[in-house]
Design a protein around this motif. Structure first.
Motif, PDB file in Angstrom:
ATOM      1  N   SER A  95      91.466 -47.907 -32.227  1.00  0.00           N
ATOM      2  CA  SER A  95      92.400 -48.768 -32.962  1.00  0.00           C
ATOM      3  C   SER A  95      91.997 -48.818 -34.438  1.00  0.00           C
ATOM      4  O   SER A  95      90.852 -48.534 -34.785  1.00  0.00           O
TER       5      SER A  95
ATOM      6  N   THR B  73      95.763 -40.677 -36.419  1.00  0.00           N
ATOM      7  CA  THR B  73      95.501 -41.873 -35.623  1.00  0.00           C
ATOM      8  C   THR B  73      96.761 -42.283 -34.855  1.00  0.00           C
ATOM      9  O   THR B  73      97.866 -41.869 -35.215  1.00  0.00           O
ATOM     10  N   LYS B  74      96.551 -43.129 -33.837  1.00  0.00           N
ATOM     11  CA  LYS B  74      97.660 -43.481 -32.936  1.00  0.00           C
ATOM     12  C   LYS B  74      98.539 -44.564 -33.561  1.00  0.00           C
ATOM     13  O   LYS B  74      98.020 -45.569 -34.045  1.00  0.00           O
ATOM     14  N   THR B  77     102.334 -49.837 -30.917  1.00  0.00           N
ATOM     15  CA  THR B  77     103.524 -49.918 -30.056  1.00  0.00           C
ATOM     16  C   THR B  77     104.542 -50.885 -30.660  1.00  0.00           C
ATOM     17  O   THR B  77     104.240 -51.628 -31.587  1.00  0.00           O
TER      18      THR B  77
END
Lengths: 106, 163
Positions: A95, B73-74, B77
């Motif tokens: 994250s 990077t992700k 949501t």
């Protein structure tokens, strides 16, 4: 002429302070790593503006340009390494949230 | 003077938009816009070389670095995005108010500095200043670049499976 330059420097100084506040606020309030780097970039912009204004006002624009070029080189290196660190942290904790960075060693 | 004031106002507006916009990608674009406006200001102050550096490196290269990091990077949501949006408004709405107050305070309280009469510069050519007067800076730049390269290499090095 001197008065004009003094007023010009005052205006640049005020806008530099405002930009600096913008950058500081961004770094202090954000919870995202990349946005913190963006805040750092804004702070660097403020410094660049002040150096160029000081050089213009004091008739030392060549020296100011030289210092700004040095500043830009340092800025790029800092941002590149910081981006690498952000990517490394993302691989570890999955994250970009600063508040989730609690389980590291040390 | 009026052109400078307009450009400086645009610079601050671009910086505020960069900080306050929700999307990280738009934030990176806003930073590039801030750099472009800053380079125009630098051009107007008779500093073309620094302006070119600012335009090519800060508006170009650094934006590419940021966008590359974001793509590696992700993304968050949709639920997280909605939650963050509510949270963001609470945290960021103070900023324009603080900026306006500080700007007004500075404009009212600060006075123009007492400048000494201008003396002619020793050297007016950037190349001469860079290579003859500020040689140590160039050495420092080379060292910092090498340190940066080593840093990035170490950070992106794949670890062995045994580690």
């Amino acid at each position: 002429m001197i008065n004009d330059n003094a007023n010009l420097f005052l205006i640049f100084g005020i806008f530099t302070i405002i930009l600096g506040v913008c950058g500081f606020y961004c770094i202090m309030v954000t919870k995202n790593f990349i946005r913190a780097l963006i805040g750092l970039e804004i702070l660097t912009k403020a410094v660049t503006l002040l150096i160029i204004a000081a050089g213009y006002v004091s008739n030392r624009i060549a020296l100011a340009q030289s210092m700004v070029i040095t500043l830009i080189v340092v800025e790029v290196v800092v941002i590149s390494v910081a981006a690498g660190i952000v990517f490394g942290v993302f691989k570890q904790i999955g994250s970009l949230n600063i508040t989730k960075m609690r389980n590291l060693k040390g | 003077m009026i052109l400078t004031l307009i450009l400086l106002t645009l610079l601050v507006l671009a910086a505020v938009w960069t900080v306050m916009t929700r999307s990280l990608m738009m934030s990176a674009v806003g930073l590039a816009l801030t750099s472009v406006i800053l380079s125009i200001i630098i051009f107007t102050l008779n500093s073309p070389l620094a302006g070119v550096f600012e335009l090519s490196v800060c508006a170009g290269l650094i934006t590419v670095v940021f966008i590359s990091t974001m793509s590696l990077t992700k993304p968050i949501t949709r639920t997280e995005f909605k939650k963050q949006t509510k949270d963001r408004i609470k945290r960021y709405w103070y900023m324009p108010v603080i900026i306006i107050l500080i700007g007004l305070g500075c404009a009212l309280m600060l006075t123009a500095p007492d400048l000494k009469p201008l003396t002619p510069a020793i050297e007016n050519d950037v190349r001469n200043v860079m290579w003859k007067v500020r040689q140590t800076d160039v050495l420092g730049q080379i060292i910092i670049l090498l340190a940066g390269v080593f840093g990035v290499v170490v950070l992106f090095k794949e670890r062995k499976k045994n580690d």
